[in-house]
Design a protein around this motif. Structure first.
Motif, PDB file in Angstrom:
ATOM      1  N   VAL A 132       0.862  -1.185   0.000  1.00  0.00           N
ATOM      2  CA  VAL A 132       0.000   0.000   0.000  1.00  0.00           C
ATOM      3  C   VAL A 132       0.896   1.232   0.000  1.00  0.00           C
ATOM      4  CG1 VAL A 132      -1.742   1.320   1.266  1.00  0.00           C
ATOM      5  CG2 VAL A 132      -1.853  -1.173   1.231  1.00  0.00           C
ATOM      6  N   ILE A 133       0.636   2.157  -0.914  1.00  0.00           N
ATOM      7  CA  ILE A 133       1.376   3.411  -0.982  1.00  0.00           C
ATOM      8  C   ILE A 133       0.517   4.506  -0.360  1.00  0.00           C
ATOM      9  CG2 ILE A 133       2.646   5.005  -2.457  1.00  0.00           C
ATOM     10  CD1 ILE A 133       3.694   2.160  -2.582  1.00  0.00           C
ATOM     11  N   SER A 134       1.054   5.202   0.638  1.00  0.00           N
ATOM     12  CA  SER A 134       0.319   6.271   1.328  1.00  0.00           C
ATOM     13  C   SER A 134       1.078   7.579   1.212  1.00  0.00           C
ATOM     14  CB  SER A 134       0.112   5.926   2.808  1.00  0.00           C
ATOM     15  OG  SER A 134      -0.584   4.706   2.953  1.00  0.00           O
ATOM     16  N   ARG A 135       0.327   8.681   1.143  1.00  0.00           N
ATOM     17  CA  ARG A 135       0.939  10.007   1.048  1.00  0.00           C
ATOM     18  C   ARG A 135       0.887  10.686   2.407  1.00  0.00           C
ATOM     19  NH1 ARG A 135      -1.746  13.458  -3.362  1.00  0.00           N
ATOM     20  NH2 ARG A 135      -3.516  13.122  -1.980  1.00  0.00           N
ATOM     21  N   ASP A 136       2.038  11.127   2.878  1.00  0.00           N
ATOM     22  CA  ASP A 136       2.146  11.870   4.137  1.00  0.00           C
ATOM     23  C   ASP A 136       2.364  13.335   3.771  1.00  0.00           C
ATOM     24  OD1 ASP A 136       2.869  13.035   6.568  1.00  0.00           O
ATOM     25  OD2 ASP A 136       3.822  11.203   7.297  1.00  0.00           O
ATOM     26  N   VAL A 137       1.290  14.119   3.827  1.00  0.00           N
ATOM     27  CA  VAL A 137       1.357  15.515   3.402  1.00  0.00           C
ATOM     28  C   VAL A 137       2.303  16.303   4.295  1.00  0.00           C
ATOM     29  CG1 VAL A 137       0.014  17.627   3.069  1.00  0.00           C
ATOM     30  CG2 VAL A 137      -0.963  15.418   2.444  1.00  0.00           C
ATOM     31  N   ALA A 138       2.274  16.040   5.609  1.00  0.00           N
ATOM     32  CA  ALA A 138       3.105  16.796   6.546  1.00  0.00           C
ATOM     33  C   ALA A 138       4.589  16.623   6.241  1.00  0.00           C
ATOM     34  CB  ALA A 138       2.795  16.379   7.977  1.00  0.00           C
ATOM     35  N   ARG A 139       4.980  15.403   5.907  1.00  0.00           N
ATOM     36  CA  ARG A 139       6.393  15.123   5.619  1.00  0.00           C
ATOM     37  C   ARG A 139       6.735  15.232   4.138  1.00  0.00           C
ATOM     38  NH1 ARG A 139       8.019   9.816   9.269  1.00  0.00           N
ATOM     39  NH2 ARG A 139       7.128  10.515  11.250  1.00  0.00           N
ATOM     40  N   ARG A 140       5.716  15.409   3.299  1.00  0.00           N
ATOM     41  CA  ARG A 140       5.909  15.458   1.849  1.00  0.00           C
ATOM     42  C   ARG A 140       6.614  14.207   1.350  1.00  0.00           C
ATOM     43  NH1 ARG A 140       7.629  21.787   0.585  1.00  0.00           N
ATOM     44  NH2 ARG A 140       5.754  22.733   1.512  1.00  0.00           N
ATOM     45  N   THR A 141       6.093  13.058   1.786  1.00  0.00           N
ATOM     46  CA  THR A 141       6.690  11.784   1.407  1.00  0.00           C
ATOM     47  C   THR A 141       5.603  10.796   1.011  1.00  0.00           C
ATOM     48  OG1 THR A 141       6.630  10.973   3.698  1.00  0.00           O
ATOM     49  CG2 THR A 141       8.659  12.066   2.957  1.00  0.00           C
ATOM     50  N   LEU A 142       6.037   9.720   0.368  1.00  0.00           N
ATOM     51  CA  LEU A 142       5.206   8.555   0.122  1.00  0.00           C
ATOM     52  C   LEU A 142       5.756   7.420   0.978  1.00  0.00           C
ATOM     53  CD1 LEU A 142       4.750   8.580  -3.769  1.00  0.00           C
ATOM     54  CD2 LEU A 142       3.069   9.226  -2.042  1.00  0.00           C
ATOM     55  N   ALA A 143       4.877   6.797   1.752  1.00  0.00           N
ATOM     56  CA  ALA A 143       5.283   5.695   2.621  1.00  0.00           C
ATOM     57  C   ALA A 143       4.732   4.391   2.057  1.00  0.00           C
ATOM     58  CB  ALA A 143       4.769   5.916   4.045  1.00  0.00           C
ATOM     59  N   VAL A 144       5.485   3.310   2.249  1.00  0.00           N
ATOM     60  CA  VAL A 144       5.114   2.011   1.708  1.00  0.00           C
ATOM     61  C   VAL A 144       4.850   1.042   2.853  1.00  0.00           C
ATOM     62  CG1 VAL A 144       5.849   0.082   0.260  1.00  0.00           C
ATOM     63  CG2 VAL A 144       6.505   2.415  -0.351  1.00  0.00           C
ATOM     64  N   THR A 145       3.690   0.412   2.811  1.00  0.00           N
ATOM     65  CA  THR A 145       3.352  -0.646   3.766  1.00  0.00           C
ATOM     66  C   THR A 145       3.294  -1.962   3.012  1.00  0.00           C
ATOM     67  OG1 THR A 145       2.025   0.887   5.085  1.00  0.00           O
ATOM     68  CG2 THR A 145       1.659  -1.461   5.441  1.00  0.00           C
ATOM     69  N   LEU A 146       4.161  -2.903   3.398  1.00  0.00           N
ATOM     70  CA  LEU A 146       4.218  -4.194   2.712  1.00  0.00           C
ATOM     71  C   LEU A 146       3.124  -5.105   3.239  1.00  0.00           C
ATOM     72  CD1 LEU A 146       8.080  -4.832   2.638  1.00  0.00           C
ATOM     73  CD2 LEU A 146       6.636  -3.960   0.807  1.00  0.00           C
ATOM     74  N   LEU A 147       2.357  -5.704   2.326  1.00  0.00           N
ATOM     75  CA  LEU A 147       1.321  -6.665   2.692  1.00  0.00           C
ATOM     76  C   LEU A 147       1.796  -8.093   2.507  1.00  0.00           C
ATOM     77  CD1 LEU A 147      -1.691  -4.928   0.880  1.00  0.00           C
ATOM     78  CD2 LEU A 147      -0.901  -4.602   3.233  1.00  0.00           C
ATOM     79  N   GLN A 148       2.815  -8.261   1.696  1.00  0.00           N
ATOM     80  CA  GLN A 148       3.406  -9.572   1.442  1.00  0.00           C
ATOM     81  C   GLN A 148       4.929  -9.429   1.525  1.00  0.00           C
ATOM     82  OE1 GLN A 148       1.461 -12.177   1.011  1.00  0.00           O
ATOM     83  NE2 GLN A 148      -0.486 -11.115   0.673  1.00  0.00           N
ATOM     84  N   PRO A 149       5.641 -10.482   1.956  1.00  0.00           N
ATOM     85  CA  PRO A 149       7.113 -10.398   1.966  1.00  0.00           C
ATOM     86  C   PRO A 149       7.659 -10.265   0.556  1.00  0.00           C
ATOM     87  CG  PRO A 149       6.373 -12.642   2.403  1.00  0.00           C
ATOM     88  CD  PRO A 149       5.140 -11.784   2.430  1.00  0.00           C
ATOM     89  N   VAL A 150       8.698  -9.475   0.411  1.00  0.00           N
ATOM     90  CA  VAL A 150       9.341  -9.254  -0.886  1.00  0.00           C
ATOM     91  C   VAL A 150      10.783  -9.746  -0.803  1.00  0.00           C
ATOM     92  CG1 VAL A 150      10.063  -7.541  -2.588  1.00  0.00           C
ATOM     93  CG2 VAL A 150       7.873  -7.265  -1.396  1.00  0.00           C
ATOM     94  N   ASP A 151      11.103 -10.769  -1.581  1.00  0.00           N
ATOM     95  CA  ASP A 151      12.459 -11.331  -1.606  1.00  0.00           C
ATOM     96  C   ASP A 151      13.217 -10.758  -2.796  1.00  0.00           C
ATOM     97  OD1 ASP A 151      12.002 -12.962   0.630  1.00  0.00           O
ATOM     98  OD2 ASP A 151      11.069 -14.505  -0.620  1.00  0.00           O
ATOM     99  N   LEU A 152      14.315 -10.065  -2.497  1.00  0.00           N
ATOM    100  CA  LEU A 152      15.127  -9.468  -3.556  1.00  0.00           C
ATOM    101  C   LEU A 152      16.439 -10.226  -3.711  1.00  0.00           C
ATOM    102  CD1 LEU A 152      14.825  -5.601  -3.012  1.00  0.00           C
ATOM    103  CD2 LEU A 152      14.085  -6.899  -5.003  1.00  0.00           C
ATOM    104  N   PRO A 153      16.892 -10.436  -4.942  1.00  0.00           N
ATOM    105  CA  PRO A 153      18.222 -11.025  -5.152  1.00  0.00           C
ATOM    106  C   PRO A 153      19.310 -10.083  -4.634  1.00  0.00           C
ATOM    107  CG  PRO A 153      16.883 -11.073  -7.163  1.00  0.00           C
ATOM    108  CD  PRO A 153      16.176 -10.177  -6.193  1.00  0.00           C
ATOM    109  N   ALA A 154      20.468 -10.635  -4.341  1.00  0.00           N
ATOM    110  CA  ALA A 154      21.588  -9.819  -3.882  1.00  0.00           C
ATOM    111  C   ALA A 154      21.968  -8.806  -4.951  1.00  0.00           C
ATOM    112  CB  ALA A 154      22.788 -10.720  -3.561  1.00  0.00           C
ATOM    113  N   GLY A 155      22.267  -7.583  -4.516  1.00  0.00           N
ATOM    114  CA  GLY A 155      22.668  -6.542  -5.447  1.00  0.00           C
ATOM    115  C   GLY A 155      21.518  -5.880  -6.172  1.00  0.00           C
ATOM    116  N   LYS A 156      20.274  -6.129  -5.722  1.00  0.00           N
ATOM    117  CA  LYS A 156      19.102  -5.544  -6.367  1.00  0.00           C
ATOM    118  C   LYS A 156      18.343  -4.655  -5.376  1.00  0.00           C
ATOM    119  CE  LYS A 156      19.507  -7.890 -10.281  1.00  0.00           C
ATOM    120  NZ  LYS A 156      19.665  -7.287 -11.615  1.00  0.00           N
ATOM    121  N   VAL A 157      17.550  -3.751  -5.914  1.00  0.00           N
ATOM    122  CA  VAL A 157      16.760  -2.833  -5.097  1.00  0.00           C
ATOM    123  C   VAL A 157      15.443  -2.542  -5.814  1.00  0.00           C
ATOM    124  CG1 VAL A 157      17.717  -0.736  -6.143  1.00  0.00           C
ATOM    125  CG2 VAL A 157      16.890  -0.665  -3.791  1.00  0.00           C
TER     126      VAL A 157
END
Length: 222
Positions: A132-157
């Motif tokens: 879920v992507i949420s907008r924080d107006v006070a901080r002027r940011t987008l925050a991410v809430t993970l609903l499922q685990p995300v497995d990334l390979p080494a050296g990836k983002v």
């Protein structure tokens, strides 16, 4: 009309869950959702999207008079006619109490800080809601809430993208750490969707994803 394309069923599901979709339109959508798993998944995703707002809502206990009126309308309590002087004095007392509250407790009427507002649910290729992507107006940011685990390979983002209505992407930043957050340096008014791609550490060297796009979702609030 084909309701089974994302551009149509995603806004309808959001309106259905939020209670805005009513009457015959709501009944039609419920009948379609009963037989189409895609709509059922989207309803669950929207419920997850709006869950932070439910949690942040503070319950308000109804006044005894409110309950009494409900019981009278349901026939659970006899209706008594009060003398007109009672209503006159009650009105005077209510006006006095409201005036006193405004004078003595005006700081409580100050605007409260805005809570982060969910703007999109991103699904994987199987239609499973992952973040879920949420907008924080006070901080002027987008925050991410993970609903499922995300497995990334080494050296990836993971890199977050805004997809404009003409399909061109704009990088919003890298999603790093347990509670990813990116600065919102420009409004999302030109975007129709958000997407996440897998990139090499440091992010895409181009103005578009160079790795696979693994999560996508339409903007519900821009």
């Amino acid at each position: 009309m084909n309701y089974l394309i994302p551009e149509r069923y995603q806004p309808l599901a959001a309106r259905y869950v939020s209670g805005v979709l009513r009457g015959a339109a709501r009944s039609r959508f419920e009948k379609l959702a009963d037989v189409h798993p895609t709509l059922q998944r989207e309803i669950v995703a929207c419920e997850t999207l709006l869950a932070p707002l439910d949690v942040a809502t503070v319950p308000v206990k109804p006044r005894r008079r409110t309950w009494r009126h409900i019981e009278i309308r349901l026939g659970l309590r006899p209706r008594h006619r009060s003398h007109p002087i009672f209503w006159f004095l009650s009105g005077m007392l209510a006006a006095f109490l409201i005036s006193a509250a405004v004078v003595n407790f005006s700081p409580q009427l100050m605007p409260q800080p805005e809570l982060p507002t969910p703007v999109a649910v991103l699904n994987d290729s199987n239609g499973v809601a992952t973040m879920v992507i949420s907008r924080d107006v006070a901080r002027r940011t987008l925050a991410v809430t993970l609903l499922q685990p995300v497995d990334l390979p080494a050296g990836k983002v993971l890199e977050l993208w805004a997809l404009r209505r003409d399909g061109t992407p704009r990088s919003l930043g890298l999603l790093e750490g347990n509670k990813p957050r990116v600065s919102l340096v420009a409004p999302l008014s030109d975007a129709a969707q958000l997407a996440v791609s897998i990139e090499l550490v440091g992010g895409s060297p181009e103005d578009k994803p160079t790795g696979p796009v693994v999560y996508t979702g339409a903007l519900i609030i821009s």
